[in-house]
Design a protein around this motif. Structure first.
Motif, PDB file in Angstrom:
ATOM      1  N   PRO A 281      -8.125   6.657  -2.986  1.00 48.80           N
ATOM      2  CA  PRO A 281      -6.717   6.249  -2.955  1.00 48.80           C
ATOM      3  C   PRO A 281      -6.428   4.936  -3.690  1.00 48.80           C
ATOM      4  O   PRO A 281      -5.448   4.846  -4.405  1.00 48.80           O
ATOM      5  N   VAL A 282      -7.289   3.933  -3.525  1.00 47.75           N
ATOM      6  CA  VAL A 282      -7.100   2.669  -4.249  1.00 47.75           C
ATOM      7  C   VAL A 282      -8.398   2.159  -4.856  1.00 47.75           C
ATOM      8  O   VAL A 282      -8.466   1.029  -5.318  1.00 47.75           O
ATOM      9  N   ARG A 283      -9.422   2.986  -4.909  1.00 44.20           N
ATOM     10  CA  ARG A 283     -10.728   2.580  -5.447  1.00 44.20           C
ATOM     11  C   ARG A 283     -10.888   3.132  -6.859  1.00 44.20           C
ATOM     12  O   ARG A 283     -10.713   4.325  -7.108  1.00 44.20           O
ATOM     13  N   PHE A 284     -11.224   2.220  -7.786  1.00 38.74           N
ATOM     14  CA  PHE A 284     -11.447   2.640  -9.163  1.00 38.74           C
ATOM     15  C   PHE A 284     -12.736   3.451  -9.273  1.00 38.74           C
ATOM     16  O   PHE A 284     -13.690   3.223  -8.533  1.00 38.74           O
TER      17      PHE A 284
ATOM     18  N   LEU B 220       4.822   1.566  11.218  1.00 39.03           N
ATOM     19  CA  LEU B 220       3.398   1.602  10.867  1.00 39.03           C
ATOM     20  C   LEU B 220       3.101   2.545   9.699  1.00 39.03           C
ATOM     21  O   LEU B 220       2.472   2.138   8.722  1.00 39.03           O
ATOM     22  N   PRO B 221       3.555   3.801   9.737  1.00 37.43           N
ATOM     23  CA  PRO B 221       3.281   4.673   8.586  1.00 37.43           C
ATOM     24  C   PRO B 221       4.005   4.212   7.318  1.00 37.43           C
ATOM     25  O   PRO B 221       3.455   4.303   6.224  1.00 37.43           O
ATOM     26  N   LEU B 222       5.215   3.699   7.470  1.00 36.25           N
ATOM     27  CA  LEU B 222       5.949   3.215   6.303  1.00 36.25           C
ATOM     28  C   LEU B 222       5.224   2.035   5.653  1.00 36.25           C
ATOM     29  O   LEU B 222       5.068   1.974   4.431  1.00 36.25           O
ATOM     30  N   THR B 223       4.746   1.112   6.465  1.00 36.94           N
ATOM     31  CA  THR B 223       4.013  -0.042   5.941  1.00 36.94           C
ATOM     32  C   THR B 223       2.737   0.405   5.248  1.00 36.94           C
ATOM     33  O   THR B 223       2.449  -0.026   4.122  1.00 36.94           O
ATOM     34  N   ALA B 224       1.960   1.248   5.890  1.00 40.51           N
ATOM     35  CA  ALA B 224       0.702   1.720   5.300  1.00 40.51           C
ATOM     36  C   ALA B 224       0.957   2.460   3.991  1.00 40.51           C
ATOM     37  O   ALA B 224       0.272   2.224   2.983  1.00 40.51           O
TER      38      ALA B 224
ATOM     39  N   VAL C 109       2.094  -0.079   1.218  1.00 37.36           N
ATOM     40  CA  VAL C 109       1.008  -0.959   0.753  1.00 37.36           C
ATOM     41  C   VAL C 109       0.008  -0.170  -0.086  1.00 37.36           C
ATOM     42  O   VAL C 109      -0.364  -0.599  -1.186  1.00 37.36           O
ATOM     43  N   ILE C 110      -0.420   0.973   0.380  1.00 35.14           N
ATOM     44  CA  ILE C 110      -1.411   1.758  -0.361  1.00 35.14           C
ATOM     45  C   ILE C 110      -0.833   2.260  -1.680  1.00 35.14           C
ATOM     46  O   ILE C 110      -1.472   2.149  -2.730  1.00 35.14           O
ATOM     47  N   GLY C 111       0.382   2.781  -1.650  1.00 38.61           N
ATOM     48  CA  GLY C 111       1.006   3.279  -2.879  1.00 38.61           C
ATOM     49  C   GLY C 111       1.239   2.192  -3.908  1.00 38.61           C
ATOM     50  O   GLY C 111       0.920   2.353  -5.090  1.00 38.61           O
ATOM     51  N   SER C 112       1.766   1.069  -3.470  1.00 32.38           N
ATOM     52  CA  SER C 112       2.038  -0.008  -4.422  1.00 32.38           C
ATOM     53  C   SER C 112       0.754  -0.709  -4.856  1.00 32.38           C
ATOM     54  O   SER C 112       0.660  -1.198  -5.986  1.00 32.38           O
TER      55      SER C 112
END
Length: 122
Positions: A31-34, A89-93, A96-99
């Protein structure tokens, strides 16, 4: 005649997870790891120093936005605490992950495009 190869723009790299050199969708392994390197052209992604800077700024910025929204909702409708938990909580997660994914990819593309590297003394 074949069209000449064009490197993707920083926005394309960021939004679609493309390799900044060849344009293949090989930038991320999670998800956020190159990924370690591009499977198509062999560009070494591990050589770029993106670091955790985007994570700190995005977490603080998104956290401030979520707090403002949560306080506004609380003052306007006074929902039960469970509604806040299920909403924020889901909105924050997700934000953060998407951006974070987009910000890290854009930063890597900028480093590649500008041939950025560590300073060296001669």
């Amino acid at each position: 005649m074949a069209e000449p190869h064009r490197s993707p723009s920083g926005v394309e790299v960021a939004v679609r997870g493309l390799c900044p050199k060849c344009g293949a969708a090989t930038l991320f392994a999670g998800p956020v790891r190159f990924a370690d390197r591009c499977r198509a052209c062999g560009l070494d992604f591990a050589g770029f120093n993106v670091g955790d800077g985007p994570a700190a700024f995005l977490t603080l910025g998104i956290g401030a936005l979520i707090v403002i929204l949560a306080v506004s909702v609380e003052l306007a409708w006074e929902p039960p605490v469970l509604v806040h938990v299920l909403l924020w909580l889901p909105l924050t997660a997700g934000l953060v992950i998407g951006s974070l994914r987009v910000a890290k990819a854009w930063l890597l593309a900028s480093e590649y495009r500008n041939a950025a590297g560590e300073g060296r003394r001669r």
